[in-house]
Each structure stands twice: as structure tokens, then as C-alpha cells.
Design an enzyme around this catalytic site. Structure first.
Site, PDB file in Angstrom:
ATOM      1  N   CYS A 111       0.807  -1.226   0.000  1.00  0.00           N
ATOM      2  CA  CYS A 111       0.000   0.000   0.000  1.00  0.00           C
ATOM      3  C   CYS A 111       0.838   1.272   0.000  1.00  0.00           C
ATOM      4  CB  CYS A 111      -0.951   0.000   1.191  1.00  0.00           C
ATOM      5  SG  CYS A 111      -2.180  -1.315   1.141  1.00  0.00           S
ATOM      6  N   HIS A 256      -3.049   7.351   2.891  1.00  0.00           N
ATOM      7  CA  HIS A 256      -3.538   6.064   2.400  1.00  0.00           C
ATOM      8  C   HIS A 256      -4.827   5.707   3.132  1.00  0.00           C
ATOM      9  CE1 HIS A 256      -4.008   1.917   1.501  1.00  0.00           C
ATOM     10  NE2 HIS A 256      -3.624   1.504   2.695  1.00  0.00           N
ATOM     11  N   ASN A 286     -10.328   0.516   0.834  1.00  0.00           N
ATOM     12  CA  ASN A 286      -8.871   0.475   0.748  1.00  0.00           C
ATOM     13  C   ASN A 286      -8.493  -0.076  -0.625  1.00  0.00           C
ATOM     14  OD1 ASN A 286      -6.127  -0.169   0.906  1.00  0.00           O
ATOM     15  ND2 ASN A 286      -6.249  -0.913   3.009  1.00  0.00           N
TER      16      ASN A 286
END
Length: 335
Positions: A111, A256, A286
Site C-alpha cells: 500500500c 492512504h 482500501n
């Protein structure tokens, strides 16, 4: 040396939606449970047979159009979900974008991949190896999640976001500031897909791998939360300092979109109020390496991110890996 400057941005979300209600219909969960713990309401997911490259091609095309055309002389794909182990996915994307034999490669930092890619692209431009870099963050992460695991299936969606970076000057709007990156392999087991790599394949024929569940994404949520908040906060402070800013100078925090609780904890650690935070976690979940470019493009399109805003980027992912960087948002049209 030249700096990397944002010249265009694009985003693509697959049209298929999975809502909290869809998940509640087949799992032991509720809309309230999901929203309270994650802040998520809906996710975009690839259709059966779809792949990361399909998302990336569309986002890349839109970023190139946003920059007024002109192509790119390097393509970097940040992803954890390549179409195949071999070949890499970036050359196929480049071919489908009509960029011919332009050099292209995949980059994996989970990520945090887009921030690692942003640093890589900036270095390519600074050294003169490239003058226009198409950087794409794309993941079809739902293909790695156990559909029956309530703890993870509620979290992830699929998406792609892209920036076209050109060579420019450090004082230009859109110039990428010095990134602060980090990793810690001593905690590699916190975020993991156990099977599929050389370690599991070397144990015996693929057909004899014992547990298909080992091919799914697994995460230690409690420890991941703790590391994510600490690492994003620490690297954010360092990146802001490297830019010659204070945290009060930050107009927009682009973090994020792991889940709402992590986002709130990081913002609280940094003292960044809700009106200065960008968020799309409720709409997309996400989206792993696609999270930051998707959030930038969507926020610019809806007006919550405007030209001249000083932006702090920060992300955390498996590895463990993390990073932060700064920029001032330019006046561009979003693709």
C-alpha cells in the site's frame, strides 16, 4: 537537476459495486459494524476475468489526456496484484496505451507502493533518465481477499490512479518534494499472502500445495494499526520538515485510505483538523497502491483539493513499508 512536476492526473474505478448490504446478506456482519470499524460503505470491484492492467490502462489514458497528450518516455506501475507472476504487467499496459517500446516496469511496496513509485519517478527525472514518466498505482486487491473472511473482505476495493510527471523546476506548483521512506522486514508477517511465491513453490509441486486458504491475504489488524499510525506520523513530520513547512502549513492531508480509524489516529497525531483531510474511504474502501493517486484525482475533481493547496502524502503497507512526501497541487484538468 530537474524536479518531477505533476502535469496530469487520471482515475478509473470499475463499475461493479459491492455495498455493505451485499456483504451483510452473506456474512455475519452488519452495516453498522462495518461503518463503525472501517468507515466504508461501498467498494468497486473488477468483473470476473478482469485484472489490474484493465484498470491501469484506463487511468493511464486519462492521465495522459489530462496532461494534454504527448506520451511518456517511462512507465512505472505500482501494484501488489500484477496480472501474472511473469511477465511484468507494465509493458502490457504501455503497449495497450500505444506507447510502443517505452521502457516500463512494475514496482511492489504494497500500500506504500505509489509513494515508492513517486520517489523512483522523481529520481529518473532528476538524473535525466526520463523527462516524462507515467506513474500508475493500480490494484485488483479483491482478487487476493478471502470472500468468507469478514475481517478483510469488508476492507478492500479495486481501482487505479495515475499521474503524468514531467521535468520541471523545484519551485513550480506540482513539484514533488523530498520523500521520506522506510521499511521494517522484522514485521513482514503482519501483512502477508503466504502462498504463491518461491518459498511455497520450492516445497513441492504446485498441485500438492496443502491449503488453498494460504493463497489469500492475511493481516494482524491490531499490530498493523499500531505500526501504521506510528510510521505514517513519523515520516509525515520528517517530510514536512524537509519541505521547510510546519504541520500548520499543510492545507490537505492525503493519507492512504486504510480505514477510518487509522486515518483519524494519524490526523490526531499530526494535529490536522477534519476540514484539512482528504477522504474517499467511504466510496472506494482500501484500494492499496491505487489509494493515494485515486484520492488526489477524485478530490481535485470534486473541488476539495484546489490549485495552490500544500499537500502532505503519507502511506503504510506490507513489508512493512511506509513513506511520506509533500507537494503543492497544480492547476490541471482531471482525466
Amino acid at each position: 537537476m530537474k524536479s518531477a512536476v505533476i502535469a496530469g492526473a487520471g482515475v478509473h474505478l470499475p463499475p461493479k459495486l459491492v455495498t455493505n448490504e451485499d456483504l451483510c446478506a452473506r456474512l455475519d456482519t452488519s452495516d453498522e459494524w462495518i461503518r463503525t470499524r472501517t468507515g466504508m460503505a461501498v467498494r468497486h470491484v473488477v468483473e470476473p476475468g478482469g485484472a489490474t492492467s484493465d484498470l491501469a490502462v484506463e487511468a493511464g489514458r486519462r492521465a495522459l489526456e489530462s496532461a494534454g497528450g504527448g506520451g511518456a518516455d517511462m512507465v512505472v506501475l505500482a501494484t501488489t496484484t500484477p496480472d501474472h507472476q511473469v511477465p511484468p504487467t507494465a509493458p502490457d499496459i504501455t503497449h495497450r496505451l500505444g506507447l510502443g517500446t517505452t521502457p516500463s516496469f512494475d514496482l511492489s511496496a504494497a500500500c506504500a507502493g505509489f509513494l515508492y513509485g513517486l520517489t523512483t519517478a522523481s529520481g529518473l527525472i532528476a538524473t535525466g533518465a526520463a523527462s516524462r514518466v507515467l506513474l500508475i498505482g493500480a490494484d485488483a486487491f479483491t482478487t487476493m481477499v478471502d470472500p468468507d473472511d469478514r475481517a478483510t473482505v469488508v476492507l478492500f476495493g479495486d481501482a487505479a490512479g495515475a499521474l503524468l510527471l514531467r521535468a520541471g523546476d523545484a519551485d513550480e506548483p506540482g513539484s514533488i518534494g523530498r520523500a521520506v521512506l522506510g521499511s521494517d522486514g522484522s514485521h513482514a508477517d503482519l501483512i502477508k499472502v503466504p502462498a504463491g511465491g518461491s518459498r511455497s513453490r520450492s516445497a513441492g509441486p504446485v498441485t500438492e500445495l496443502a491449503d488453498p486458504a494460504q493463497t489469500y491475504f492475511k493481516m494482524n489488524g491490531r499490530d498493523t494499526f499500531r505500526h501504521a499510525v506510528r510510521r505514517m506520523s513519523e515520516s509525515s513530520r520528517a517530510a514536512v520538515s524537509a519541505a521547510g513547512w510546519t504541520l500548520d502549513d499543510v492545507d490537505r492531508l492525503c493519507a492512504h485510505q486504510a480505514n477510518a480509524r487509522i486515518l483519524a489516529a494519524v490526523a490526531d497525531e499530526l494535529g490536522i483538523t477534519e476540514d484539512r483531510q482528504l477522504s474517499n474511504v467511504a466510496e472506494v474502501g482500501n484500494t492499496a497502491a491505487a489509494s493515494l493517486p485515486t484520492l488526489l484525482a477524485m478530490s481535485a475533481a470534486n473541488g476539495t483539493l484546489k490549485a495552490g493547496h500544500r499537500v502532505l502524502l503519507t502511506a503504510f503497507g506490507g513489508g512493512l513499508s511506509w513513506g511520506s512526501a509533500t507537494l503543492t497541487w497544480p492547476d490541471i484538468e482531471i482525466g
